[in-house]
Design a protein around this motif. Structure first.
Motif, short mmCIF file in Angstrom:
data_model
loop_
_atom_site.label_atom_id
_atom_site.label_comp_id
_atom_site.label_asym_id
_atom_site.label_seq_id
_atom_site.Cartn_x
_atom_site.Cartn_y
_atom_site.Cartn_z
N THR A 1 25.22 -1.56 139.33
CA THR A 1 24.21 -2.52 138.89
C THR A 1 23.86 -3.53 139.97
N GLY A 2 22.67 -3.40 140.56
CA GLY A 2 22.26 -4.30 141.63
C GLY A 2 22.02 -5.72 141.18
N SER A 3 21.34 -5.90 140.04
CA SER A 3 21.02 -7.25 139.58
C SER A 3 22.29 -8.03 139.27
N LEU A 4 23.27 -7.39 138.62
CA LEU A 4 24.53 -8.07 138.33
C LEU A 4 25.23 -8.46 139.62
N ASN A 5 25.31 -7.54 140.57
CA ASN A 5 26.00 -7.86 141.82
C ASN A 5 25.28 -8.95 142.61
N ALA A 6 23.96 -9.01 142.49
CA ALA A 6 23.22 -10.11 143.12
C ALA A 6 23.61 -11.44 142.49
N GLY A 7 23.64 -11.47 141.15
CA GLY A 7 24.03 -12.69 140.46
C GLY A 7 25.47 -13.08 140.74
N LEU A 8 26.36 -12.08 140.78
CA LEU A 8 27.76 -12.36 141.08
C LEU A 8 27.91 -13.03 142.45
N ALA A 9 27.21 -12.50 143.45
CA ALA A 9 27.31 -13.07 144.79
C ALA A 9 26.82 -14.51 144.81
N GLN A 10 25.76 -14.81 144.05
CA GLN A 10 25.23 -16.17 144.02
C GLN A 10 26.17 -17.14 143.32
N TRP A 11 27.16 -16.62 142.63
CA TRP A 11 28.18 -17.44 141.97
C TRP A 11 29.50 -17.41 142.72
N LEU A 12 30.00 -16.21 143.03
CA LEU A 12 31.34 -16.08 143.58
C LEU A 12 31.49 -16.70 144.97
N VAL A 13 30.46 -16.52 145.82
CA VAL A 13 30.58 -17.03 147.19
C VAL A 13 30.56 -18.56 147.21
N PRO A 14 29.56 -19.23 146.62
CA PRO A 14 29.59 -20.70 146.64
C PRO A 14 30.81 -21.30 145.93
N ALA A 15 31.33 -20.59 144.91
CA ALA A 15 32.49 -21.09 144.17
C ALA A 15 33.80 -20.86 144.90
N GLY A 16 33.76 -20.16 146.03
CA GLY A 16 34.96 -19.92 146.81
C GLY A 16 35.79 -18.74 146.36
N HIS A 17 35.24 -17.92 145.47
CA HIS A 17 35.97 -16.75 144.98
C HIS A 17 35.78 -15.52 145.87
N ALA A 18 34.80 -15.56 146.77
CA ALA A 18 34.50 -14.39 147.59
C ALA A 18 34.04 -14.82 148.97
N PRO A 19 34.26 -13.97 150.00
CA PRO A 19 33.73 -14.27 151.33
C PRO A 19 32.22 -14.08 151.36
N SER A 20 31.60 -14.49 152.45
CA SER A 20 30.14 -14.42 152.52
C SER A 20 29.62 -12.99 152.61
N SER A 21 30.41 -12.08 153.11
CA SER A 21 30.02 -10.67 153.16
C SER A 21 31.17 -9.83 152.61
N TYR A 22 30.84 -8.90 151.74
CA TYR A 22 31.88 -8.05 151.17
C TYR A 22 31.25 -6.80 150.57
N VAL A 23 32.10 -5.84 150.23
CA VAL A 23 31.67 -4.62 149.54
C VAL A 23 32.31 -4.60 148.16
N ALA A 24 31.53 -4.33 147.13
CA ALA A 24 32.04 -4.21 145.77
C ALA A 24 31.98 -2.75 145.33
N ALA A 25 32.96 -2.34 144.54
CA ALA A 25 32.98 -1.00 143.95
C ALA A 25 32.56 -1.11 142.49
N GLN A 26 31.82 -0.13 142.02
CA GLN A 26 31.44 -0.08 140.61
C GLN A 26 31.25 1.38 140.20
N GLY A 27 31.51 1.66 138.94
CA GLY A 27 31.35 3.01 138.41
C GLY A 27 32.62 3.81 138.38
N THR A 28 33.71 3.26 138.89
CA THR A 28 34.98 4.00 138.95
C THR A 28 35.41 4.49 137.58
N ALA A 29 35.27 3.65 136.56
CA ALA A 29 35.69 4.02 135.21
C ALA A 29 34.84 5.13 134.62
N LEU A 30 33.67 5.39 135.22
CA LEU A 30 32.76 6.43 134.73
C LEU A 30 32.74 7.65 135.64
#
Length: 287
Positions: A217-246
């Motif tokens: 999901t691109g839109s979710l990951n876009a929103g997550l980055a706009q939250w996680l990075v400024p909040a200090g939960h994530a670095p400025s550049s990273y790779v996320a995995a999705q779909g593993t459970a499917l």
């Protein structure tokens, strides 16, 4: 007869990402016909390429789930850009096409892989206690590190869990989640152990849209980055995995620079042909 392309997004191998169906030159189709095609493909999103109406746009995109139209979605943006380019589209800007959609103008970069510039959030900030209780009950989780609204159109609210294993172990009550308007688009994210090929594991649940769990999901990951990075939960550049459970292997490349977030991924064309949409009943048929 319309050109038809199906693109697998956020993967470099067909069948392991999230497919989007793209109908080209769709200016002659009605809203009802577009909705009928989206219902028929039964993918999380089906898109329609039209002539732009705003200055600076290369094309206009309408995005439909099997149940409703969305102002913006991420993997349809990348897949539709790939389909438009494959069909011979030439952007005015050499860096990549500009898409017009319900969320405004979205810039897409054509570099090593396609990436879109995340649109601004329409809702952000903390989730109140009552709403969070609904979400945790529906997801079956009680150990939440943080939570926030990260909505850029589809209605995303996100929960940060303690680790990727907890995210992958979730067995949510999708029917219960669908009954609550606030939780029609729920994202969960948790960090992987050091040394993994992805920094985070992401899952997206959208039962009210007729999807259940969305593979990548691109839109979710876009929103997550706009939250996680400024909040200090994530670095400025990273790779996320999705779909593993499917059984998918989605990889989302995030780059947060200043006030700009780019979300990118590989794209693979899986189907190319034509589709006939009959005016008398709006029903689609392959041709």
């Amino acid at each position: 007869m319309h050109r038809f392309t199906q693109v697998d997004v956020f993967t470099d191998e067909l069948f392991l990402g999230n497919p989007v169906a793209v109908v080209h030159d769709a200016d002659d189709l009605t809203d009802a016909q577009m909705a009928a095609v989206a219902s028929w493909t039964n993918l999380s999103e089906t898109t329609f390429l039209l002539r732009p109406t705003q200055p600076g746009a290369d094309y206009r995109l309408r995005i439909f789930t099997p149940r409703r139209e969305l102002p913006f979605a991420g993997h349809p943006t990348l897949g539709s850009a790939r389909a438009w380019l494959e069909a011979g589209g030439v952007p005015d800007d050499a860096s990549g096409p500009v898409q017009e959609c319900g969320a405004g103008l979205v810039r897409v970069r054509s570099a090593e892989r396609l990436s879109f510039e995340a649109p601004p959030l329409v809702r952000s900030g903390p989730v109140d206690a009552a709403d969070l209780a609904v979400l945790t009950d529906g997801l079956g989780v009680d150990d939440v590190v943080d939570a926030a609204w990260v909505d850029n159109g589809p209605g995303w609210v996100a929960l940060l869990l303690r680790d990727a294993a907890t995210v992958l172990a979730l067995e949510p009550d999708l029917r219960a989640l669908a009954e609550h308007e606030l939780s029609h688009a729920v994202g969960v994210v948790g960090p992987h152990l050091a040394g993994s090929d992805a920094a985070f594991e992401v899952r997206a649940f959208v039962p009210a849209m007729g999807v259940g769990e969305d593979p990548v999901t691109g839109s979710l990951n876009a929103g997550l980055a706009q939250w996680l990075v400024p909040a200090g939960h994530a670095p400025s550049s990273y790779v996320a995995a999705q779909g593993t459970a499917l059984g998918r292997r989605g990889r989302i490349h995030v780059d947060h620079a200043g006030d700009t977030v780019h979300v990118g991924g590989d794209t693979v064309v899986g189907v190319a042909g034509t589709i006939a949409v009959r005016a008398q009943n709006g029903g689609p048929s392959p041709a």
